[in-house]
Design a protein around this motif. Sequence first.
Motif, mmCIF file in Angstrom:
data_model
loop_
_atom_site.group_PDB
_atom_site.id
_atom_site.type_symbol
_atom_site.label_atom_id
_atom_site.label_comp_id
_atom_site.label_asym_id
_atom_site.label_seq_id
_atom_site.Cartn_x
_atom_site.Cartn_y
_atom_site.Cartn_z
ATOM 1 N N LYS A 66 27.134 9.249 -15.050
ATOM 2 C CA LYS A 66 28.461 9.839 -14.798
ATOM 3 C C LYS A 66 29.465 9.477 -15.819
ATOM 4 N N ILE B 298 22.564 6.457 -11.854
ATOM 5 C CA ILE B 298 23.494 7.518 -11.449
ATOM 6 C C ILE B 298 24.907 7.184 -11.946
ATOM 7 N N LYS B 299 25.324 5.941 -11.781
ATOM 8 C CA LYS B 299 26.658 5.524 -12.248
ATOM 9 C C LYS B 299 26.743 5.613 -13.759
ATOM 10 N N ALA C 291 18.096 3.040 -9.398
ATOM 11 C CA ALA C 291 18.518 4.446 -9.413
ATOM 12 C C ALA C 291 20.034 4.555 -9.237
ATOM 13 N N LYS C 292 20.624 3.716 -8.400
ATOM 14 C CA LYS C 292 22.076 3.726 -8.210
ATOM 15 C C LYS C 292 22.801 3.401 -9.508
ATOM 16 N N GLU D 253 15.041 7.789 -16.004
ATOM 17 C CA GLU D 253 14.837 8.206 -14.619
ATOM 18 C C GLU D 253 13.843 7.271 -13.931
#
Length: 165
Positions: free
Chosen positions: A165, A161-162, A157-158, A107
Motif C-alpha cells: 500500500k 499488504i501494508k 501476509a499482513k 507473495e
Amino acid sequence: MKEAPLFYEEQKFTQWWLWLLLLSPILILGYTLVKPILEDSNQANGNFSFSLVAPIDFWISLVIMLLVLILFILLKLKTTVTQEYIKISFFPLFSKKWNWTDITAAEIVTYSFVGYGIRLSLKYGTVYNIKGNQGLALHLKNGKKIMIGTQNPVELAKILIKKVK
C-alpha cells in the motif's frame, strides 16, 4: 538507530524423523564401542575393565557424525522484514539481504514439498526452507526467484499488504 523489524521469525529443525536419522548412526556406533565391554566374560567374575580401543576410522566416523549433529542443532533460519529490506540468515552458514527496491513481487504461497535446507527449484528458484509448505515467494528485478519458508504466513501476509500500500 536501528529500526525495529516489521516481521521477525526464527525457525529450527524440529522434525522427529530428522533427529531419528541423525541420532541413529551415532547410537549404533556407540553401541559397537560398548558392546565388547558388556559381553566381556571377566565381568561375571567381578573383574570390570573398560577399554575404548577402536580403529581410527571408527573415531573419524563418530567425529563427523557428531559435527553434523551439532550443525543441525545450531542451524536456524532467521527471517527479518523491515521497511527497507528482507533479510534471511541461515545461521551459522550465511545471511542474505534483498532491498525492497530490488523486488518486483512478493507473495505468500503454499507449495508442494520442495525439500529442506537450501534447494533449487524450477518453479520457485532458490528455496530456503526448514519445515512446512508455506513461504514468501520473491521475484527480483534481475529475474531471480527466491522462496523463504515461514511458519507464520498470516502475520507475514499482513506485513506484505501494508508494504504494498
